[in-house]
Design a protein around this motif. Structure first.
Motif, PDB file in Angstrom:
ATOM      1  N   GLU A 115       0.825  -1.206   0.000  1.00 28.53           N
ATOM      2  CA  GLU A 115       0.000   0.000   0.000  1.00 28.53           C
ATOM      3  C   GLU A 115       0.863   1.262   0.000  1.00 28.53           C
ATOM      4  O   GLU A 115       0.573   2.227  -0.707  1.00 28.53           O
ATOM      5  CB  GLU A 115      -0.910  -0.023   1.238  1.00 28.53           C
ATOM      6  N   ARG A 116       1.935   1.226   0.776  1.00 34.04           N
ATOM      7  CA  ARG A 116       2.812   2.400   0.839  1.00 34.04           C
ATOM      8  C   ARG A 116       3.593   2.591  -0.456  1.00 34.04           C
ATOM      9  O   ARG A 116       3.806   3.716  -0.898  1.00 34.04           O
ATOM     10  CB  ARG A 116       3.762   2.278   2.031  1.00 34.04           C
ATOM     11  N   ALA A 153       1.081   4.118  -2.945  1.00 36.47           N
ATOM     12  CA  ALA A 153       0.843   5.526  -2.651  1.00 36.47           C
ATOM     13  C   ALA A 153       2.094   6.357  -2.934  1.00 36.47           C
ATOM     14  O   ALA A 153       2.006   7.477  -3.451  1.00 36.47           O
ATOM     15  CB  ALA A 153       0.422   5.691  -1.190  1.00 36.47           C
ATOM     16  N   ASP A 210      -4.763  10.248  -1.259  1.00 41.73           N
ATOM     17  CA  ASP A 210      -4.357   8.863  -1.496  1.00 41.73           C
ATOM     18  C   ASP A 210      -2.930   8.591  -1.049  1.00 41.73           C
ATOM     19  O   ASP A 210      -2.555   7.431  -0.826  1.00 41.73           O
ATOM     20  CB  ASP A 210      -4.475   8.525  -2.990  1.00 41.73           C
ATOM     21  N   THR A 262      -1.348   6.601   4.036  1.00 40.12           N
ATOM     22  CA  THR A 262      -0.719   5.282   4.107  1.00 40.12           C
ATOM     23  C   THR A 262       0.622   5.312   4.834  1.00 40.12           C
ATOM     24  O   THR A 262       1.131   4.261   5.227  1.00 40.12           O
ATOM     25  CB  THR A 262      -0.489   4.732   2.685  1.00 40.12           C
ATOM     26  N   THR A 285       3.266  11.129   8.079  1.00 39.56           N
ATOM     27  CA  THR A 285       2.044  11.779   7.627  1.00 39.56           C
ATOM     28  C   THR A 285       1.882  13.145   8.289  1.00 39.56           C
ATOM     29  O   THR A 285       1.494  14.120   7.641  1.00 39.56           O
ATOM     30  CB  THR A 285       0.821  10.905   7.945  1.00 39.56           C
TER      31      THR A 285
END
Length: 531
Positions: free
Chosen positions: A160-161, A164, A236, A240, A246
């Motif tokens: 997922e990372r 993204a 998006d 992640t 983040t």
């Protein structure tokens, strides 16, 4: 004041030097942590020092002893010093949080030997962007922080990372390419990339060419700042990443783009030809961003959309092209860096305690972790603009500036700002109710919140409250910054006039004081900026 000009390059040189040390000491995690904390602490001290010095006039360092426009300058004026101080404080708090968390949660722990050097390089890139006195050095600052952000965004190496991160890399490279093309065209048209000299030469070139150059820069910076319709990548990409990554991305990276727009619009393109376009973009960014937030059931994505939405407030203040609007925008940027970073750190704590960030699966945290409820509630209400917090004060300043302009479009932005604020409150209250008060569909896992993570988060919550407590002096400082920026001659004279300035010296009068402190000075811009 000249003896303190060594403070100007310190926020760039110190983290880069520390990054090299931490990389060399990759086998000694404890030494890495100490070096990182000391380096960022020194950045905070340097930022505060420059904040004080710059209030008397820009502090300038000529790299290598080559004065502008030939050489490269680092310029610390009121705006860059304020951004530097707030960003370095946030970077330090996020670092302390990440040390407590171990960079990421659970079994996805990333190698500390990678994290510390990369994080310090990111800090150097942000500082360089704020202090850059020419467009190419600004580009270098962007590339430094973006190269580091690629690594930080994909820490842990999960699918997922990586996905993204791929989106983020493509968008960032596109933005950088556009910026580089713009720099090349600007140099071809004017023969310089020095900001002060560009401010003199750009008005002399063909208006059509100047408009194309302005549009290119606005497009490049608009992507970095996540202005609609260039913001689809952000929700998006950010959620992640590990919580501290983040948080620092949300708090800082988009604001560097906003800073670049603020600097170029007030210094290079003062004719106001794109102010109407900026106002429409601000309105669309506010409204569409907050509508996206209202529709979310994941708290990370919800906050990512509110981040996009509130960029619109900052662009609104810039587009008004008035001292009141710009001052309110500067104040709001400082407020938003702090509050948005805090909320993402709190969400990291929520994810650790509840095992998820889905609002459909959370619940009952007010009883299980009442301290966490308080840590979320205060910055959340600040983001929503509840009086008397700093978010409310910044929004009121923007609304007053819009009403003072009195045009139909300005009134439309005022209405849009109020609607956005109300919808922000609705989205935040929804998240508050679901995460902390609803009955969870299944029992939440047992997990302790380490004090080493809660402490830095509480410190940032306290910083947000401190911004409210000192909002009077802070707003006055932002207003003075706006006053000097609205008169480009302040910046131009400080950078290009080498009288009384040698290598590493700021612009001084013959008695060693700043022109801003000289009662006989006839510089209207300086006088107006200090009123």
């Amino acid at each position: 004041m000249s003896e303190f000009t060594w403070l100007v390059p310190l926020p760039v040189v110190m983290p880069l030097f520390a990054a090299g040390l931490t990389l060399a000491l990759y086998r000694h995690p404890r030494a890495q942590r100490i070096i990182s904390v000391v380096a960022l602490s020194l950045m905070v001290v340097a930022g505060v020092g420059l904040l004080v010095l710059a209030d008397s006039g820009p502090v300038i360092v000529d790299i290598g002893g080559w004065a502008a426009p030939v050489g490269i300058d680092l310029v610390a004026d009121r705006l860059s010093s304020l951004m530097l101080t707030v960003s370095s404080t946030v970077l330090l708090c996020v670092l302390l949080y990440s040390l407590g968390q171990g960079v990421t949660d659970g079994d996805e722990a990333a190698p500390v030997s990678i994290y510390h050097p990369t994080y310090l390089v990111l800090a150097a890139g942000v500082s360089n962007a704020f202090l850059a006195g020419d467009l190419f050095n600004l580009y270098v600052g962007f590339e430094i922080l973006l190269a580091a952000s690629y690594v930080l965004l994909t820490l842990g190496g999960t699918g997922e990372r990586i996905r993204a991160g791929s989106i983020y890399v493509v968008v960032a490279l596109l933005s950088s390419l556009i910026f580089l093309v713009a720099i090349a065209m600007i140099y071809a048209a004017t023969g310089t990339v020095n900001l002060a000299q560009l401010a003199q030469r750009l008005p002399e070139i063909d208006p059509g060419v100047r408009l194309v150059l302005q549009l290119l820069l606005l497009l490049a910076f608009g992507i970095k700042a996540a202005i609609f319709p260039l913001s689809a990548w952000l929700p998006d990409s950010y959620p992640t990443a590990p919580a501290p990554v983040t948080a620092v991305f949300a708090g800082l990276l988009t604001k560097v783009g906003v800073y670049a727009i603020m600097r170029t619009q007030t210094l290079l393109f003062t004719d106001g030809r794109l102010d109407t376009l900026l106002m429409w973009l601000a309105l669309a960014t506010m409204v569409i961003g907050i509508l996206g937030a209202v529709a979310q059931n994941d708290i990370k994505r919800l906050l990512s959309f509110t981040l996009v939405s509130h960029i619109g407030y900052m662009i609104f203040g810039i587009a008004l092209a008035s001292k009141a609007g710009l001052g309110a925008s500067i104040f709001y940027v400082a407020h938003h860096i702090t509050v948005q970073t805090t909320l993402f750190l709190v969400v990291g704590l929520i994810e650790r305690r509840g095992g998820t960030t889905s609002l459909e699966r959370l619940g009952g945290l007010a009883k299980l972790a009442p301290g966490l409820a308080i840590l979320f509630f205060i910055p959340a209400m600040n983001l929503a603009g509840i009086p008397p917090l700093s978010g409310f004060l910044g929004k009121v300043g923007l609304l007053e500036a819009g009403v003072a302009q009195g045009t139909p479009l300005a009134y439309t932005l005022v209405i849009g700002s109020v609607v956005t604020s109300l919808l922000t409150l609705y989205a935040i209250v929804k998240a508050w109710n679901k995460a902390f008060w609803q009955t969870p569909p299944e029992a939440l896992p047992e997990a302790l919140l380490p004090g080493t993570m809660v402490g830095p988060t509480a410190a940032l919550v306290g910083l947000g409250l401190l911004l409210t407590a000192v909002s009077g002096p802070l707003y006055a400082y932002a207003d003075r910054a706006a006053g000097t920026m609205m008169e480009p001659s302040n910046y131009i004279d400080a950078v290009l006039d080498s009288t009384g300035r040698g290598q590493g010296d700021s612009t001084l009068t013959t008695d060693g004081t700043s022109p801003a402190d000289d009662p006989t000075s006839t510089d209207d811009a300086t006088q107006g900026g200090d009123s």
